[in-house]
Scaffold this motif. Structure first.
Motif, PDB file in Angstrom:
ATOM      1  N   ASP A   1      -4.425   9.050  11.539  1.00  0.00           N
ATOM      2  CA  ASP A   1      -4.881   9.198  10.163  1.00  0.00           C
ATOM      3  C   ASP A   1      -3.962   8.436   9.208  1.00  0.00           C
ATOM      4  OD1 ASP A   1      -6.822  10.801  11.184  1.00  0.00           O
ATOM      5  OD2 ASP A   1      -5.905  12.690  10.554  1.00  0.00           O
ATOM      6  N   ILE A   2      -2.694   8.559   9.443  1.00  0.00           N
ATOM      7  CA  ILE A   2      -1.742   7.857   8.577  1.00  0.00           C
ATOM      8  C   ILE A   2      -1.879   6.350   8.784  1.00  0.00           C
ATOM      9  CG2 ILE A   2       0.696   7.537   8.028  1.00  0.00           C
ATOM     10  CD1 ILE A   2       1.100  10.447   9.196  1.00  0.00           C
ATOM     11  N   GLY A   3      -2.075   5.969  10.046  1.00  0.00           N
ATOM     12  CA  GLY A   3      -2.259   4.555  10.353  1.00  0.00           C
ATOM     13  C   GLY A   3      -3.440   3.979   9.600  1.00  0.00           C
ATOM     14  N   ALA A   4      -4.512   4.748   9.510  1.00  0.00           N
ATOM     15  CA  ALA A   4      -5.701   4.285   8.790  1.00  0.00           C
ATOM     16  C   ALA A   4      -5.368   4.017   7.325  1.00  0.00           C
ATOM     17  CB  ALA A   4      -6.808   5.333   8.901  1.00  0.00           C
ATOM     18  N   LEU A   5      -4.584   4.899   6.755  1.00  0.00           N
ATOM     19  CA  LEU A   5      -4.186   4.717   5.349  1.00  0.00           C
ATOM     20  C   LEU A   5      -3.366   3.448   5.168  1.00  0.00           C
ATOM     21  CD1 LEU A   5      -3.759   5.846   2.432  1.00  0.00           C
ATOM     22  CD2 LEU A   5      -1.728   7.011   3.322  1.00  0.00           C
ATOM     23  N   LEU A   6      -2.536   3.155   6.176  1.00  0.00           N
ATOM     24  CA  LEU A   6      -1.637   2.004   6.055  1.00  0.00           C
ATOM     25  C   LEU A   6      -2.347   0.683   6.377  1.00  0.00           C
ATOM     26  CD1 LEU A   6       1.634   3.431   7.632  1.00  0.00           C
ATOM     27  CD2 LEU A   6       0.866   3.420   5.252  1.00  0.00           C
ATOM     28  N   ASP A   7      -3.563   0.811   6.854  1.00  0.00           N
ATOM     29  CA  ASP A   7      -4.286  -0.384   7.270  1.00  0.00           C
ATOM     30  C   ASP A   7      -5.165  -0.930   6.140  1.00  0.00           C
ATOM     31  OD1 ASP A   7      -4.503  -2.171   9.272  1.00  0.00           O
ATOM     32  OD2 ASP A   7      -6.289  -1.260  10.166  1.00  0.00           O
ATOM     33  N   THR A   8      -5.080  -0.327   4.986  1.00  0.00           N
ATOM     34  CA  THR A   8      -5.904  -0.765   3.857  1.00  0.00           C
ATOM     35  C   THR A   8      -5.183  -1.871   3.095  1.00  0.00           C
ATOM     36  OG1 THR A   8      -4.945   0.957   2.479  1.00  0.00           O
ATOM     37  CG2 THR A   8      -6.983   1.496   3.634  1.00  0.00           C
ATOM     38  N   PRO A   9      -5.938  -2.715   2.391  1.00  0.00           N
ATOM     39  CA  PRO A   9      -5.340  -3.854   1.677  1.00  0.00           C
ATOM     40  C   PRO A   9      -4.346  -3.383   0.596  1.00  0.00           C
ATOM     41  CG  PRO A   9      -7.762  -3.972   1.722  1.00  0.00           C
ATOM     42  CD  PRO A   9      -7.400  -2.633   2.232  1.00  0.00           C
ATOM     43  N   GLY A  10      -4.762  -2.471  -0.224  1.00  0.00           N
ATOM     44  CA  GLY A  10      -3.842  -2.004  -1.274  1.00  0.00           C
ATOM     45  C   GLY A  10      -3.013  -0.840  -0.800  1.00  0.00           C
ATOM     46  N   ARG A  11      -2.507  -0.949   0.416  1.00  0.00           N
ATOM     47  CA  ARG A  11      -1.770   0.155   1.017  1.00  0.00           C
ATOM     48  C   ARG A  11      -0.561   0.538   0.175  1.00  0.00           C
ATOM     49  NH1 ARG A  11       2.789  -1.806   2.844  1.00  0.00           N
ATOM     50  NH2 ARG A  11       2.928  -3.984   3.499  1.00  0.00           N
ATOM     51  N   PRO A  12      -0.137   1.775   0.307  1.00  0.00           N
ATOM     52  CA  PRO A  12       1.032   2.240  -0.447  1.00  0.00           C
ATOM     53  C   PRO A  12       2.290   1.485  -0.013  1.00  0.00           C
ATOM     54  CG  PRO A  12      -0.019   4.071   0.745  1.00  0.00           C
ATOM     55  CD  PRO A  12      -0.745   2.839   1.123  1.00  0.00           C
ATOM     56  N   THR A  13       3.243   1.380  -0.921  1.00  0.00           N
ATOM     57  CA  THR A  13       4.536   0.798  -0.553  1.00  0.00           C
ATOM     58  C   THR A  13       5.540   1.905  -0.240  1.00  0.00           C
ATOM     59  OG1 THR A  13       5.365   0.770  -2.831  1.00  0.00           O
ATOM     60  CG2 THR A  13       4.113  -1.146  -2.075  1.00  0.00           C
ATOM     61  N   ALA A  14       5.139   3.129  -0.524  1.00  0.00           N
ATOM     62  CA  ALA A  14       6.029   4.255  -0.221  1.00  0.00           C
ATOM     63  C   ALA A  14       5.203   5.492   0.097  1.00  0.00           C
ATOM     64  CB  ALA A  14       6.965   4.537  -1.392  1.00  0.00           C
ATOM     65  N   LEU A  15       5.743   6.292   1.016  1.00  0.00           N
ATOM     66  CA  LEU A  15       5.109   7.564   1.367  1.00  0.00           C
ATOM     67  C   LEU A  15       6.087   8.699   1.087  1.00  0.00           C
ATOM     68  CD1 LEU A  15       3.589   6.783   4.913  1.00  0.00           C
ATOM     69  CD2 LEU A  15       2.512   6.496   2.659  1.00  0.00           C
ATOM     70  N   VAL A  16       5.582   9.730   0.416  1.00  0.00           N
ATOM     71  CA  VAL A  16       6.354  10.960   0.299  1.00  0.00           C
ATOM     72  C   VAL A  16       5.713  11.954   1.248  1.00  0.00           C
ATOM     73  CG1 VAL A  16       7.030  12.862  -1.205  1.00  0.00           C
ATOM     74  CG2 VAL A  16       6.981  10.518  -2.090  1.00  0.00           C
ATOM     75  N   CYS A  17       6.483  12.433   2.206  1.00  0.00           N
ATOM     76  CA  CYS A  17       5.919  13.327   3.224  1.00  0.00           C
ATOM     77  C   CYS A  17       6.325  14.765   2.950  1.00  0.00           C
ATOM     78  CB  CYS A  17       6.383  12.907   4.607  1.00  0.00           C
ATOM     79  SG  CYS A  17       5.873  11.226   5.011  1.00  0.00           S
ATOM     80  N   SER A  18       5.417  15.650   3.229  1.00  0.00           N
ATOM     81  CA  SER A  18       5.609  17.056   2.909  1.00  0.00           C
ATOM     82  C   SER A  18       6.677  17.702   3.773  1.00  0.00           C
ATOM     83  CB  SER A  18       4.278  17.786   3.069  1.00  0.00           C
ATOM     84  OG  SER A  18       4.390  19.121   2.660  1.00  0.00           O
TER      85      SER A  18
END
Lengths: 352, 352
Positions: free
Chosen positions: A223-240
């Motif tokens: 699921d996280i990989g899918a998020l990172l595979d987008t063009p405007g992907r985040p440059t930072a992740l804050v994890c819970s």
DNA sequence: CTGTTAGCGCATTCAT
DNA sequence: ATGAATGCGCTAACAG
């Protein structure tokens, strides 16, 4: 080996033996030595069940935790165990795997087990049936990690901590920041942290942010990989939490990204292991052992004094930021020069 | 809420109430329903201390572990907790931090706490005074992770596992392989694993090998770093446990080496977290939860049957090899082509 | 300073 | 099928 047999062998009364172990001062030095010597020989140990039955206090604390497989709670239990031992209490831990039904069962079992009090980490203090049972039995308890105005709690200020973390990432040039959490319904902490993220983002005028919920650890990395595979992907992740941060680092790796060069990843919890990882985990640290220790100490103090545990006396322990290697300046940020990146590797430019 | 009060309210005798909870069949359906209903209303729960005192069995198992801060034992305790719950037992865990004195104290405390039996992980079964106490009290017990002919044990074949791991690394072209362990005196496991390493190396005619002991976690990474900073540095490390393997990966990183390209690193334990690391940890896995579970089940079976726990019935659970990403072909090996390296990244050329 | 006694809550005889 | 009585091992009153 009972007190009666020991008394017979030592040629004293049961009461004297009892005093030797409970109020040594109330016995003459001679008889005390004498009794202790024979006790040693016979390997006598006072029976806890009988003592509990008689005194109506078992010197046992019930502990209710979600799981031991997350080091956060293992560390906390370690703190609990230390404090309990120091105070002369044993602990009876039960894990619930975040299942409400099992929280309630755990409390019932612990009440039956005659514990003097409980330290628990529940999913949702506001609606917990387990806590209802506890109040019904009028057993003293302290909540750890939870935070609620109606209950005595020992925790950290999750919301503020995440707000501050967002500010640090923004200061590093990040704008596209996403929040990754486990199942939000599973705990009040997760909700507080997410709230902090939203507030933090809005405070910087960043109102188009992403919150990703990855309830199942089996699919979390995908699921996280899918998020990172987008063009405007985040440059930072804050994890819970730190476990999710570790999985996010893996997801980034599988997506062909390098941490922190291509993406910064921050955790929450401060598990000890995070220090030894490569890259070392940048994270919000909570004093996990201290949370356990303080919960026990507060509970024990209440037990000793007979004072009730006042919810308004709940404690917020200080959080901190561990400067690891998993966060650095944003890739598209003006300050993201080669020099800055190298510096980040030596841990000096991490959010601080 | 006592049985007496409940009996009065339900207008039956104490004995009947007792039967309702212990031998429901020995009571007519009518009275059973009646009693249960009133019990529900009054929130009656049978008192464990009184029952223990009367029946001389507490339905509690004592658990003695080195620490909960190593996920190996947290996972094991999780398995113990599951099995105990399923069998109707509560658990009373105590940690010893590998201190012999505290092992003995723990056993004494647990005896006094009236536990029905114990599962313990000790440092050295051969010389443990804690075990002497246990035999003196003639309390049933099972050792987990330990292995000794005179005691009932549930463990894995540490020696063979490491021998096999060495063979895998040799097959990958490694010749200069070092063994890294924590304090050897702290546990029989560490010694067994080291012995396996030495045997495994000799079996391949590699008699000039290095065994590095890193007793203190504070300096472990530096000590390992020093080893990696030598000209004829090893091309592979076999670590006595996963935590050390993780620190070794960090040490390699700090020494400017990339895992597994420049050096292969293998662990031992199979902690769940290892799967999520980057690189994923190549390691010998033990079934940690199963070790805990089996220990409890064996103990409980003995308790139920009255049969003694026979040391010769000790179980060796199967180990396995988890193919991670931290091991690949040796850098100076003929098979260490670019293709091989790439393949290793996709986890197909890991020792298997 | 020490001994005698009663009872904590329950399971288990032995009666009925 | 049910009830009355006993004691598990210990501590806390009270008495001496």
């Amino acid at each position: 080996m009972s007190i009666k047999q020991l008394a017979a062998r030592a040629d004293v009364s049961m009461a004297t033996v009892s005093r030797v172990f409970n109020f040594p001062d109330k016995v003459s030095a001679d008889t005390r030595q004498h009794v202790l010597r024979i006790a040693q020989e016979l390997g006598y140990l006072p029976n806890a069940s009988a003592r509990s039955l008689r005194t109506q206090c078992s010197k046992v604390l019930g502990i209710v935790l979600p799981t031991l497989l997350n080091p956060v709670f293992a560390e906390c239990l370690d703190g609990i165990a230390q404090a309990a031992r120091a105070a002369g209490y044993a602990i009876l831990p039960i894990t619930t795997d975040y299942e409400l039904e099992r929280e309630e069962q755990a409390v019932l079992q612990l009440i039956a087990a005659d514990v003097d009090g409980m330290v628990l980490v529940v999913s949702q203090p506001a609606t917990s049936r387990a806590l209802d049972r506890l109040r019904a039995a009028s057993l003293p308890y302290v909540l750890a990690y939870n935070r609620h105005a109606d209950h005595p709690c020992v925790s950290v200020d999750n919301e503020t901590a995440v707000i501050e973390m967002v500010a640090r990432l923004v200061a590093l040039g990040h704008r596209r920041i996403a929040f990754i959490s486990g199942e939000l319904a599973a705990s009040d902490r997760a909700l507080q942290r997410q709230r902090g993220f939203c507030e933090g983002m809005q405070a910087h005028g960043l109102d188009t942010y992403v919150c990703l919920e990855v309830p199942f650890i089996e699919t979390a990395i995908q699921d996280i990989g899918a998020l990172l595979d987008t063009p405007g992907r985040p440059t930072a992740l804050v994890c819970s939490n730190d476990l999710i941060a570790i999985r996010s680092i893996r997801a980034a790796h599988l997506a062909g990204l390098t941490v922190p060069r291509d993406i910064s990843i921050a955790g929450f919890d401060g598990i000890a292991l995070g220090r030894d990882l490569t890259p070392a985990l940048s994270t919000i640290t909570q004093p996990n052992q201290a949370i356990g220790r303080d919960s026990v100490q507060w509970l024990v103090a209440a037990l000793a004094s007979g004072q009730p545990l006042a919810p308004h006396a709940s404690r917020l322990l200080p959080h901190a930021f561990r400067t690891g290697e998993s966060c650095t300046t944003a890739p598209d940020s003006p300050s993201s020069s080669r020099r800055a990146r190298v510096a980040s590797l030596t841990s000096t430019l991490d959010p601080s």
